[in-house]
Design a protein around this motif. Sequence first.
Motif, mmCIF file in Angstrom:
data_model
loop_
_atom_site.group_PDB
_atom_site.id
_atom_site.type_symbol
_atom_site.label_atom_id
_atom_site.label_comp_id
_atom_site.label_asym_id
_atom_site.label_seq_id
_atom_site.Cartn_x
_atom_site.Cartn_y
_atom_site.Cartn_z
ATOM 1 N N UNK A 45 0.851 -1.198 0.000
ATOM 2 C CA UNK A 45 0.000 0.000 0.000
ATOM 3 C C UNK A 45 0.881 1.239 0.000
ATOM 4 N N UNK A 46 0.397 2.284 -0.680
ATOM 5 C CA UNK A 46 1.197 3.502 -0.810
ATOM 6 C C UNK A 46 0.318 4.742 -0.710
ATOM 7 N N UNK A 47 0.896 5.818 -0.203
ATOM 8 C CA UNK A 47 0.293 7.145 -0.293
ATOM 9 C C UNK A 47 0.781 7.774 -1.586
ATOM 10 N N UNK A 48 -0.115 8.331 -2.368
ATOM 11 C CA UNK A 48 0.236 8.881 -3.677
ATOM 12 C C UNK A 48 -0.287 10.316 -3.803
ATOM 13 N N UNK A 49 0.314 11.101 -4.710
ATOM 14 C CA UNK A 49 -0.163 12.467 -4.942
ATOM 15 C C UNK A 49 -1.610 12.443 -5.453
ATOM 16 N N UNK A 50 -2.420 13.471 -5.114
ATOM 17 C CA UNK A 50 -1.926 14.726 -4.547
ATOM 18 C C UNK A 50 -2.240 14.818 -3.047
ATOM 19 N N UNK A 51 -3.245 14.062 -2.624
ATOM 20 C CA UNK A 51 -3.664 14.115 -1.228
ATOM 21 C C UNK A 51 -3.991 12.699 -0.772
ATOM 22 N N UNK A 67 -6.675 6.112 1.253
ATOM 23 C CA UNK A 67 -7.417 6.687 0.129
ATOM 24 C C UNK A 67 -6.562 7.783 -0.482
ATOM 25 N N UNK A 68 -6.285 7.667 -1.780
ATOM 26 C CA UNK A 68 -5.459 8.621 -2.512
ATOM 27 C C UNK A 68 -6.320 9.428 -3.477
ATOM 28 N N UNK A 69 -6.329 10.750 -3.284
ATOM 29 C CA UNK A 69 -7.122 11.650 -4.121
ATOM 30 C C UNK A 69 -6.208 12.463 -5.029
ATOM 31 N N UNK A 136 -2.248 13.777 4.306
ATOM 32 C CA UNK A 136 -0.968 14.312 3.866
ATOM 33 C C UNK A 136 -1.088 14.836 2.440
ATOM 34 N N UNK A 137 -0.612 16.055 2.214
ATOM 35 C CA UNK A 137 -0.502 16.590 0.863
ATOM 36 C C UNK A 137 0.906 16.279 0.377
ATOM 37 N N UNK A 138 1.017 15.476 -0.665
ATOM 38 C CA UNK A 138 2.332 14.977 -1.088
ATOM 39 C C UNK A 138 2.494 15.149 -2.593
ATOM 40 N N UNK A 139 3.756 15.144 -3.030
ATOM 41 C CA UNK A 139 4.039 15.246 -4.465
ATOM 42 C C UNK A 139 4.846 14.060 -4.979
ATOM 43 N N UNK A 140 5.005 13.038 -4.135
ATOM 44 C CA UNK A 140 5.672 11.816 -4.575
ATOM 45 C C UNK A 140 5.092 10.630 -3.813
ATOM 46 N N UNK A 141 5.287 9.437 -4.356
ATOM 47 C CA UNK A 141 4.702 8.235 -3.756
ATOM 48 C C UNK A 141 5.471 7.833 -2.509
ATOM 49 N N UNK A 142 4.705 7.447 -1.464
ATOM 50 C CA UNK A 142 5.292 6.976 -0.216
ATOM 51 C C UNK A 142 4.700 5.612 0.123
#
Length: 234
Positions: A45-51, A67-69, A136-142
């Motif tokens: 599982x990953x956190x992805x951009x943008x939110x 949930x990645x939006x 989290x507001x992110x600009x790369x995959x975590x």
Amino acid sequence: MNKTSKIVKSDDILLKLCGSVANVLSQTTDSQVSHAAMVQSITRTSLKPDLGCFSIFDGGFSGLVVINFSADAALEVYRGYMTHMGMPETEFAISHTSDEVGDVMGELMNQILGDFISKVSKQLQTSINQSQPKMLTINKQLTISVDTNLDDAVARRVSFRTQNNHIFYLEFAMDKTEFIQLDEFDEDGEFDPDDLLAEHSNKEEKEPVSPWAKAASKESATDDADDLLNELGI
């Protein structure tokens, strides 16, 4: 739970979660949110951009919900929620990086998980607890994982579509598990004190009573009130 269903597996639990996501977002934004009929098997599982938003749960089984939006999907859901709440457009945030957008999405995630946990408790007769959702507001995959080892973990990704055709994704990891129905049971229904009060107040309207009976009933009025309070659990 359907009384003809004897075994509930991990993917059946995922389907309940997908239902909670679609139902809660549809109701709170006054729009149509739906999930795909196909589910993707993933390895992590990953956190992805943008939110991205995530929450960990444990209890009867353990797992992780992400949930990645995209920015467009997040803003559409946020604007729908604010409109549903009666807020004027002049007060809307204009960027998905706004703290206000993150707060709203976190609140919606909380409602989604609350709905999911309620269904699990009633239909599977087990209990789970959730952590406070994190946004989290992110600009790369975590890459993100549960801090404890899952028992033969399964991971899935499901795509969702908003009314304006913006896509967002649910990623779900949990124990590979089965719930086996050993006996028939009735699900606990929702208890509404207002319905109970209405039922008692309507008795006289449904059943005409003579003046003599009304006079006699005054003697038992206190007992009736006590019965009602006991039924309400007061």
